[in-house]
Design a protein around this motif. Sequence first.
Motif, mmCIF file in Angstrom:
data_model
loop_
_atom_site.group_PDB
_atom_site.id
_atom_site.type_symbol
_atom_site.label_atom_id
_atom_site.label_comp_id
_atom_site.label_asym_id
_atom_site.label_seq_id
_atom_site.Cartn_x
_atom_site.Cartn_y
_atom_site.Cartn_z
ATOM 1 N N GLY B 16 73.430 -25.044 34.477
ATOM 2 C CA GLY B 16 72.044 -24.792 34.840
ATOM 3 C C GLY B 16 71.023 -25.405 33.899
ATOM 4 O O GLY B 16 69.852 -25.536 34.270
ATOM 5 N N SER B 18 69.118 -28.391 31.737
ATOM 6 C CA SER B 18 68.756 -29.768 32.073
ATOM 7 C C SER B 18 68.774 -30.615 30.805
ATOM 8 O O SER B 18 68.662 -30.091 29.686
ATOM 9 C CB SER B 18 67.377 -29.822 32.720
ATOM 10 N N SER B 80 69.944 -29.718 36.715
ATOM 11 C CA SER B 80 70.630 -28.436 36.622
ATOM 12 C C SER B 80 72.119 -28.727 36.476
ATOM 13 O O SER B 80 72.823 -28.919 37.467
ATOM 14 C CB SER B 80 70.367 -27.591 37.873
#
Lengths: 113, 115
Positions: B16, B18, B80
């Motif tokens: 999740g 970045s 993500s």
Amino acid sequence: QKEVEQNSGPLSVPEGAIASLNCTYSDRVSQSFFWYRQYSGKSPELIMSIYSNGDKEDGRFTAQLNKASQYVSLLIRDSQPSDSATYLCAVNDYGGSQGNLIFGKGTKLSVKP
Amino acid sequence: NAGVTQTPKFQVLKTGQSMTLQCAQDMNHNSMYWYRQDPGMGLRLIYYSASEGTTDKGEVPNGYNVSRLNKREFSLRLESAAPSQTSVYFCASSELMGTSTDTQYFGPGTRLTVL
């Protein structure tokens, strides 16, 4: 699906012998052919490029191209332990995406002292 | 000349999160590429930029975005991250893709692990 096929190996040869690495490709339109060497944990490094049928020699390396048979090979003469690496064959995709390269999965070469 | 440089060399992310992988070349090349390399899968093209101002999808673009910031720099973004994106990422550049003798040169790679 265009493909570049290589024997995954491992190919084991004694020091001083000739190592022969082979590659076949499916796209008849391809015009440019490359051999890259990749040591474990490192990035691919260009060894040879070949564009015309026949042989091209550079030091201990000879690339051979046969477009009719859709076959390209790399010969390594007087193989040394430092030649132990994975060798990637790459072919350009002129029939598809603007000439991007299609890579084979590589042949692992082991040169035994 | 440094050739093709990439940062970072290693990265660990949680699912999740970045991140952006950076790539720069000092060879005045027009074309740049992002690949991923997974065991048994070979090198697969994610995105490429034929010239400054253009980008196109490669074989495996899902989950990634790219930006050609200028002629020298080409970044890859994971919006993500997923465990399936654990891989080694290579940036490459070439003088001009589509020409018969165009040759790609690779950066040192980024090893990414997504937990």
